[in-house]
Design a protein around this motif. Sequence first.
Motif, PDB file in Angstrom:
ATOM      1  N   PHE A   1      23.358   0.825  11.867  1.00 49.36           N
ATOM      2  CA  PHE A   1      23.341   0.448  10.442  1.00 49.36           C
ATOM      3  C   PHE A   1      22.202   1.148   9.718  1.00 49.36           C
ATOM      4  N   TYR A   2      20.990   1.102  10.315  1.00 46.46           N
ATOM      5  CA  TYR A   2      19.850   1.738   9.645  1.00 46.46           C
ATOM      6  C   TYR A   2      20.027   3.253   9.579  1.00 46.46           C
ATOM      7  N   MET A   3      20.622   3.806  10.634  1.00 45.44           N
ATOM      8  CA  MET A   3      20.837   5.250  10.659  1.00 45.44           C
ATOM      9  C   MET A   3      21.795   5.645   9.520  1.00 45.44           C
ATOM     10  N   LYS A   4      22.765   4.813   9.246  1.00 46.53           N
ATOM     11  CA  LYS A   4      23.759   5.139   8.208  1.00 46.53           C
ATOM     12  C   LYS A   4      23.255   4.814   6.804  1.00 46.53           C
TER      13      LYS A   4
ATOM     14  N   GLU B   1       0.873  -1.191   0.000  1.00 48.92           N
ATOM     15  CA  GLU B   1       0.000   0.000   0.000  1.00 48.92           C
ATOM     16  C   GLU B   1       0.904   1.233   0.000  1.00 48.92           C
ATOM     17  N   GLU B   2       0.304   2.390   0.151  1.00 51.74           N
ATOM     18  CA  GLU B   2       1.044   3.656   0.322  1.00 51.74           C
ATOM     19  C   GLU B   2       2.161   3.814  -0.711  1.00 51.74           C
ATOM     20  N   GLY B   3       1.797   3.565  -1.985  1.00 54.02           N
ATOM     21  CA  GLY B   3       2.763   3.774  -3.078  1.00 54.02           C
ATOM     22  C   GLY B   3       3.969   2.846  -3.018  1.00 54.02           C
ATOM     23  N   GLY B   4       3.790   1.691  -2.402  1.00 48.95           N
ATOM     24  CA  GLY B   4       4.873   0.703  -2.371  1.00 48.95           C
ATOM     25  C   GLY B   4       5.970   1.029  -1.364  1.00 48.95           C
ATOM     26  N   LYS B   5       5.736   2.024  -0.527  1.00 49.28           N
ATOM     27  CA  LYS B   5       6.747   2.406   0.482  1.00 49.28           C
ATOM     28  C   LYS B   5       6.915   1.299   1.527  1.00 49.28           C
TER      29      LYS B   5
ATOM     30  N   GLY C   1      12.176   1.761  18.252  1.00 50.00           N
ATOM     31  CA  GLY C   1      11.170   2.812  18.160  1.00 50.00           C
ATOM     32  C   GLY C   1      11.383   3.811  17.040  1.00 50.00           C
ATOM     33  N   LYS C   2      12.522   3.724  16.352  1.00 46.98           N
ATOM     34  CA  LYS C   2      12.789   4.679  15.274  1.00 46.98           C
ATOM     35  C   LYS C   2      12.388   4.058  13.938  1.00 46.98           C
ATOM     36  N   VAL C   3      11.744   4.863  13.104  1.00 46.62           N
ATOM     37  CA  VAL C   3      11.217   4.349  11.844  1.00 46.62           C
ATOM     38  C   VAL C   3      12.146   4.750  10.690  1.00 46.62           C
ATOM     39  N   PHE C   4      12.436   3.779   9.834  1.00 45.38           N
ATOM     40  CA  PHE C   4      13.326   4.024   8.690  1.00 45.38           C
ATOM     41  C   PHE C   4      12.614   3.655   7.394  1.00 45.38           C
ATOM     42  N   ASP C   5      12.893   4.461   6.374  1.00 45.15           N
ATOM     43  CA  ASP C   5      12.375   4.153   5.046  1.00 45.15           C
ATOM     44  C   ASP C   5      13.383   3.217   4.376  1.00 45.15           C
ATOM     45  N   VAL C   6      12.969   1.961   4.176  1.00 42.82           N
ATOM     46  CA  VAL C   6      13.887   0.966   3.592  1.00 42.82           C
ATOM     47  C   VAL C   6      13.407   0.556   2.202  1.00 42.82           C
ATOM     48  N   THR C   7      12.633   1.448   1.574  1.00 43.17           N
ATOM     49  CA  THR C   7      12.051   1.101   0.273  1.00 43.17           C
ATOM     50  C   THR C   7      13.124   0.668  -0.725  1.00 43.17           C
ATOM     51  N   ARG C   8      14.295   1.297  -0.662  1.00 38.98           N
ATOM     52  CA  ARG C   8      15.300   0.909  -1.662  1.00 38.98           C
ATOM     53  C   ARG C   8      15.881  -0.479  -1.377  1.00 38.98           C
ATOM     54  N   GLY C   9      15.601  -1.024  -0.223  1.00 40.49           N
ATOM     55  CA  GLY C   9      16.009  -2.411   0.064  1.00 40.49           C
ATOM     56  C   GLY C   9      14.837  -3.358  -0.129  1.00 40.49           C
ATOM     57  N   LYS C  10      13.974  -3.034  -1.132  1.00 38.29           N
ATOM     58  CA  LYS C  10      12.732  -3.820  -1.257  1.00 38.29           C
ATOM     59  C   LYS C  10      12.987  -5.294  -1.573  1.00 38.29           C
ATOM     60  N   ASP C  11      14.142  -5.596  -2.142  1.00 36.92           N
ATOM     61  CA  ASP C  11      14.446  -7.007  -2.398  1.00 36.92           C
ATOM     62  C   ASP C  11      14.523  -7.794  -1.098  1.00 36.92           C
ATOM     63  N   TYR C  12      14.924  -7.111  -0.011  1.00 33.01           N
ATOM     64  CA  TYR C  12      14.982  -7.784   1.298  1.00 33.01           C
ATOM     65  C   TYR C  12      13.659  -7.674   2.040  1.00 33.01           C
ATOM     66  N   TYR C  13      13.118  -6.429   2.044  1.00 31.54           N
ATOM     67  CA  TYR C  13      12.005  -6.135   2.948  1.00 31.54           C
ATOM     68  C   TYR C  13      10.636  -6.145   2.265  1.00 31.54           C
ATOM     69  N   GLY C  14      10.631  -6.162   0.942  1.00 32.60           N
ATOM     70  CA  GLY C  14       9.357  -6.094   0.221  1.00 32.60           C
ATOM     71  C   GLY C  14       8.650  -7.446   0.229  1.00 32.60           C
ATOM     72  N   PRO C  15       7.447  -7.476  -0.350  1.00 33.87           N
ATOM     73  CA  PRO C  15       6.688  -8.727  -0.368  1.00 33.87           C
ATOM     74  C   PRO C  15       7.520  -9.856  -0.984  1.00 33.87           C
TER      75      PRO C  15
ATOM     76  N   PHE D   1      10.123  -7.988   8.833  1.00 36.15           N
ATOM     77  CA  PHE D   1      10.474  -6.792   9.616  1.00 36.15           C
ATOM     78  C   PHE D   1       9.663  -5.563   9.191  1.00 36.15           C
ATOM     79  N   SER D   2       9.004  -5.660   8.024  1.00 39.57           N
ATOM     80  CA  SER D   2       8.345  -4.470   7.469  1.00 39.57           C
ATOM     81  C   SER D   2       7.081  -4.103   8.223  1.00 39.57           C
ATOM     82  N   GLY D   3       6.883  -2.817   8.387  1.00 36.60           N
ATOM     83  CA  GLY D   3       5.647  -2.302   8.981  1.00 36.60           C
ATOM     84  C   GLY D   3       5.544  -2.496  10.481  1.00 36.60           C
ATOM     85  N   ILE D   4       6.637  -2.917  11.137  1.00 34.89           N
ATOM     86  CA  ILE D   4       6.563  -3.133  12.601  1.00 34.89           C
ATOM     87  C   ILE D   4       7.883  -2.712  13.260  1.00 34.89           C
TER      88      ILE D   4
END
Length: 304
Positions: free
Chosen positions: A176-179, A104-108, A115-129, A136-139
């Motif tokens: 790692f996510y911060m970087k 949903e939400e444009g594939g983001k 507690g910190k939220v990261f946009d990992v859309t460019r790692g969709k091969d790992y985190y995407g459907p 790990f996605s969405g939680i």
Amino acid sequence: MNKLLKLSIVVLLGAAVIAWYDPSLLTGNTNPFVKYHHVFAKLTFLNPVLEFFGIHHGKRPSSSSSTQKTADTPPEPVTESSKAANEPTRVFTKEELAKYKGEEEGGKIYIAILGKVFDVTRGKDYYGPGGGYAFFSGIDGSRAFVTGTFTAEGLIDDIEGLEKSDYVGLRDWADFYMKDYTYIGKVEGKFYDINGNPTKYYYQAQKWIKAASKYKEEEDIFKEKFPMCNVDYKPEEGTRVWCSNASGGVKRDWVGFPRSLYSAEGSKNVRCACAQESDLDDPLLKPYPNCPLDAVTCQIVPPK
Ligand code: HEM
């Protein structure tokens, strides 16, 4: 070695291990890496292989240079590296975050850690459907980053009662996510309230992480001071320990003398350590019987 080749080798090795562990896991409709990832995650003996190929393992190697803020200083970042980042103001509810799994939400795709939220859309091969880490996605599944329990019970933001090394592992994952990805907000949960303010639990977690980091730092210093010996066993020669200027993986300009190193005075927990002349009177060190005090090699078990 290029990345694709590395990945192929690791996947082949993984398939071989799964086939050995339980060949039936390689059959069926679900991607076996996704469905049985926990099998990989528990196979910690594979870590050196992954490191060899330059691929991280579950508990990311920690950099002893990483530093933390104290629990009393301004609370937001987990580490120094995150201090510089602009603090985003967006606060997600759990329900909102759950929409960001790539469908949903444009594939983001967003994930949260501590507690910190990261946009990992460019790692969709790992985190995407269908990706190996889609769970790990969405939680905020902080705990699973270090336990490898990728089930609903394991993918939670409660990090109480973990080992010290796990807190260091969590710190490193957060770094790692911060970087590598974009920090976009916070999620309401254990660490932040609905207004994005740090909770009591946040400060407690900071203390756990800080204590573990300090312990790790001291442990690293100790390992540098007393590196492991090389060990050699041959039935016809018995067991021999010896020191070199790289034993224990610690490159140095001294070789040292093999000694039994006890973890504490009176403890039975002992290992072979190489000690420099200046440290030989340390009470935790004991010479090996029947080995000259200035020998670089000691026969510790005679041949059979
Ligand atoms: C607690 C256990 C583990 C966790 C939490 C974990 C987590 C992750 C995550 C989050 C990524 C994506 C990193 C990114 O965004 O760049 C990743 C990548 C990867 N993981 Fe794991 N992992 C674990 C164990 C393992 C094990 C045991 C193996 C292999 C046997 C493995 C193999 C890989 C590989 C091959 C990649 C892709 C690396 C690349 O192409 O750069 N992981 N892992």
